[in-house]
Design an enzyme around this catalytic site. Structure first.
Site, short mmCIF file in Angstrom:
data_model
loop_
_atom_site.label_atom_id
_atom_site.label_comp_id
_atom_site.label_asym_id
_atom_site.label_seq_id
_atom_site.Cartn_x
_atom_site.Cartn_y
_atom_site.Cartn_z
N ASN A 179 -24.31 -65.76 93.28
CA ASN A 179 -24.32 -66.61 91.45
C ASN A 179 -25.62 -66.32 91.16
OD1 ASN A 179 -22.47 -68.59 90.36
ND2 ASN A 179 -25.36 -68.82 89.90
N GLU A 180 -25.28 -65.12 89.77
CA GLU A 180 -26.58 -64.58 88.72
C GLU A 180 -27.72 -64.28 89.35
OE1 GLU A 180 -24.44 -68.17 85.56
OE2 GLU A 180 -26.05 -68.94 86.40
N ASN A 181 -28.20 -64.54 90.15
CA ASN A 181 -29.66 -63.71 90.88
C ASN A 181 -29.93 -62.56 90.50
OD1 ASN A 181 -29.33 -66.07 92.35
ND2 ASN A 181 -29.05 -65.68 94.78
#
Length: 831
Positions: free
Chosen positions: A432-434
């Site tokens: 998630n969003e890395n």
């Protein structure tokens, strides 16, 4: 023989280091519940205050910095003669050393893995003492951070240096409650000859040359043999839908595959697309005619593909189940409680049923939480809820060096194997969003060449999925564009997270997007009144009261609420008005976004709102608050995620009626669209016959006499199509000349419920009945109802028969936007 001793009883919890531990707790020991955690045990013993109330959370940070031990004993008398005696640990949170009679038998460094330890060398006849020692999670994570070098993340906590539920360390919707404990079942397992060490079914569907459908279940099995059982001949059987296959494992063989085929199986579908038939799959291991071990799950036959092809608009991101593209109507899922053992099957069922009742068909299990229990996935199987499963990486740069790299691979292989049976699971997502963080959040400079997780997302995890369960698609991250040289959050390519709306701009900016798939977007509001009152007993409720601010974890959250409210409703100093209007504003924002996204089907193939649920009482983006109460947003989602939707949308200088049909049947009817004065008078009207194909959407331009107002502040448009009426107002609420709300109310008990019928004598905008203000257990079946003069609506208040009728029919219980704006003399609305 096969004996399992469940170790549930007689556990004692102790703090192992008195430094930093309150004196009244000490190290004398208290009874512990297993499965459980330190926080819940201390709560049960009344040694700490409830961390969910007031600002108690801030007083309990010492728990995550303290080493703890759990101790119990068991009798080994029934284990005599066993060739192997193991300790099965389904879940240890997190850094643990396991001792039997003082001898070390194993250790854990990962909350998300199970462990099996050989007890034979330490086992004694009769009584045995089992001790599980937990190191401080903070101590371990901070030491590893010093060793590997710091990495950037979204919060000032070391959560990416320990394989533990990241949101235990706090999030912008969650408290910092860093847990330790035996969080899943633990048992002694004594066995002879062999046991089933791993069973991974790969379920596929194929079409034969004659057009018939064949279901195939390829079961990959690994067995573990005892030393005396090395040479034993084993028989493995797999059975599904009255079909059975068997294979023989000669001595020394520990791995095999067995395939069972089922002719013309009933296919499993997501809800709204078909039924959810499930089949029992049983795998048995035997030797010499005696059963040694067995494994059983329910499976479903279906195909799933992720269409990420490139077209003129960019890159698609469309789930295709059994050959049918699916319009995703979903929500993100976070752990439903910070103390995860408090979430059992009944609570999962209530929450998933709330998703179903809101017309959802997908839940995304977010990567800062955990892989959920079997109950969660079984319930999604039964209800037709698709599951998008993140691997557990969120909002941080993750080291790829030992010892984390080995833990990540072992964890991933176990998770993919464990969840392979469930037909609801349709996607593994890397993080998630890395990847987005690496591009845009200044990470490159801070990392200075150090690892950040890219090798996990682009190499290790796809390889694990391909090797362990190739029947499901894998995607490297959310958001991710599909290729490394295109910005990961480009709306034209695959998944996008839309957060400028909440953080920076007005929610009408949703209309500027032309996304392919919206995997995150959201807007905040406070929880239900009863939830606030439970969390903040005795506190005067104000948006900026100490407890309210503590239960608002987003940076400048209240400022963003105010800035989001002002363009639409103005400002208010009254708490009851603020509470109601911020909840309405949340519902309006998400409704506007989803209506816009649905109007772009099939170019936009879905939306996954942030978020369905909360883990504690908090002002957040959730539709269902931390005590399970439905906020107005939930009712808005139920409406906007309906199978058939009519919505009026801006189109240049005019308006267009968009008709969305997410069913297998053609939708033909006549739209009756009218421009009206607020007193209901029809100023202009048009009738438009329409036909919407199955799983389709059409746009019907509206003529200028309907689409353009005479007096924008005193008129609206209604569109009646046979489904929920669509409305369009020509100005913001703060500028509308709302009439004083006038209505008649009839209140009638109905068994244990209450029926409240409101008949409008004036326009009533977003009529809502907050029954929880009178009784925390009472709840209305509808909210956000708009009525024209002469129209009626009946609310059913479950558990409301005893409520005072006089209080039910007045603010702050029965609310409309009209009265909230008039009470403050807002622009355009006389007080």
């Amino acid at each position: 023989m096969a004996v399992r001793i469940e170790l549930r009883e007689n556990w004692i919890l102790r703090a192992e280091d008195p430094d930093g531990v309150p004196q009244h707790i000490g190290s004398s020991g208290i009874p512990a519940t297993v499965p459980g955690c330190v926080h819940t045990d201390l709560l049960a013993a009344r040694l700490i205050p409830d961390p969910y109330q007031g600002r108690n959370e801030t007083e309990l940070g010492w728990i995550g910095r303290t080493p703890w031990s759990y101790t119990t004993s068991f009798d080994a008398a029934d284990l005599a003669g066993a060739e192997r005696v193991d300790l099965e640990c389904e879940g240890l949170d997190t850094v643990a050393t396991v001792l039997l009679n003082g001898e070390r038998v194993g250790e854990s460094r990962n909350m998300h893995r199970s462990y099996r330890f050989d007890l034979r060398d330490a086992l004694r006849p009769g009584a045995n003492e089992l001790r599980v020692e937990f190191a401080s999670p903070y101590g371990y994570a901070e030491a590893l951070r010093r060793q590997l070098g710091d990495r950037p993340n979204a919060y000032p906590e070391p959560f990416q240096f320990i394989r533990k539920m990241a949101c235990n360390f706090g999030w912008d919707w969650g408290p910092t409650v860093v847990t330790s404990g035996i969080w899943r079942p633990i048992r002694v397992h004594a066995w002879n000859t062999a046991r089933l060490a791993g069973v991974v079914p790969q379920v596929t569907v194929a079409t034969a040359h004659d057009g018939t459908v064949e279901g195939r279940v390829l079961v990959r099995v690994e067995v573990e043999r005892s030393e005396p059982g090395e040479d034993a001949e084993l028989v493995l059987r797999a059975r599904v839908a009255d079909r059975e296959q068997a294979v023989v494992l000669p001595g020394g063989v520990c791995r095999t595959e067995i395939e069972v085929t089922v002719a013309d199986p009933e296919l499993w579908w997501p809800r709204g697309y078909g039924d959810q038939p499930l089949y029992d799959l049983r795998v048995e291991l035997a030797a010499g005619g005696a059963e040694l071990d067995a494994w059983q799950r329910r499976i479903g036959f279906r195909t799933v593909e992720l269409d990420t092809g490139v077209d003129a608009g960019g890159r698609r991101f469309t789930f295709v189940v059994n050959g049918v593209p699916v319009l995703v109507k979903g929500a993100n899922w976070i752990p439903d409680d910070c103390f995860v053992t408090r979430v059992g099957r009944d609570r999962y069922a209530r929450r998933i049923d709330q998703a179903v009742a809101a017309n959802m068909n997908l839940l995304r299990v977010w990567g800062g939480g955990r892989y959920e229990s079997e109950d969660f996935y079984e319930l999604c199987d039964e209800r037709g809820i698709l599951v998008w499963q993140d691997f557990l990486f969120a909002c941080a740069a993750y080291p790829e060096e030992p010892p984390l790299a080995e833990e990540v691979e072992a964890e991933a292989r176990e998770a993919v194997a464990r969840l392979a049976p469930y037909p609801s699971l349709v996607l593994w997502n890397g993080n998630n969003e890395n990847i987005w963080g690496f591009w845009d959040w200044g990470w490159k400079e801070q990392l200075a060449g150090r690892s950040w997780g890219e090798g996990y997302y682009l190499d290790l995890l796809p390889r694990v999925v391909a090797e362990t369960d190739p029947t499901r698609p894998y995607w490297p991250g959310s958001p991710y564009s599909g290729v490394p040289d295109v910005h990961p959050n480009d709306p034209r390519h695959a998944t996008v997270h839309i957060w400028d709306v909440w953080n920076e701009v007005d929610y009408t900016v949703y209309r500027n997007y032309r996304p392919r798939f919206v995997a995150e977007f959201g807007f905040q509001a406070p929880p239900s009144y009863a939830t606030l009152r439970s969390a903040l007993p005795g506190e005067e409720l104000r948006p900026d009261s100490p407890g309210m601010l503590h239960h608002q974890k987003a940076v400048d959250g209240n400022g963003k609420l105010a800035r989001g409210l002002a363009p639409h409703f103005g400002e208010t100093d009254d708490f009851d008005d603020w509470h109601y209007l911020t909840q309405v504003n949340q519902a309006r924002a998400i409704t506007l976004g989803i209506e816009h996204f649905r109007a772009q089907w099939p170019d936009c193939s879905g939306s996954v709102v942030w978020q369905l649920n909360d883990c504690w009482p908090v002002t957040s983006w959730a539709a269902v608050d931390g005590e399970g109460r439905r906020k107005p947003l939930w009712y808005a989602l139920r409406a906007v995620y309906a199978d058939r939707l009519a919505t009026v949308q801006p189109d240049g200088d005019g308006l267009v009626l968009v008709l969305a049909n997410d069913t297998d049947r053609e939708w033909s009817a006549t739209a009756r669209v009218a421009r009206r004065a607020f007193d209901g008078t029809v100023l202009a009207s048009v009738e438009k016959p329409f036909t919407v194909p199955a799983r389709g959407a059409v746009r019907v331009p509206l003529p200028s006499e309907v689409a353009r107002p005479g007096t924008a502040t005193e008129e609206l448009v209604t569109a009646d199509t046979g489904v929920r009426r669509a409305y369009w107002f020509f100005a913001e609420d703060r500028d509308l000349a709302y009439p004083k709300p006038e209505y008649d109310v009839r209140v009638v008990p109905d068994g244990g419920d209450l029926r409240v019928t409101v008949t409008a004598q004036s326009l009533l905008r977003d009529l809502t009945l907050f029954a929880d203000r009178l009784d925390p257990g009472a709840e209305a079946d509808d909210m956000l109802v708009t009525l024209l003069p002469g129209e009626s609506h009946t609310f059913t208040v479950s558990g409301g028969a005893h409520l005072d009728p006089g209080l039910v029919v007045e603010p702050p219980v029965l609310r409309t936007v009209n009265d909230a704006l008039r009470s403050s003399g807002r622009d355009g609305v006389p007080a």
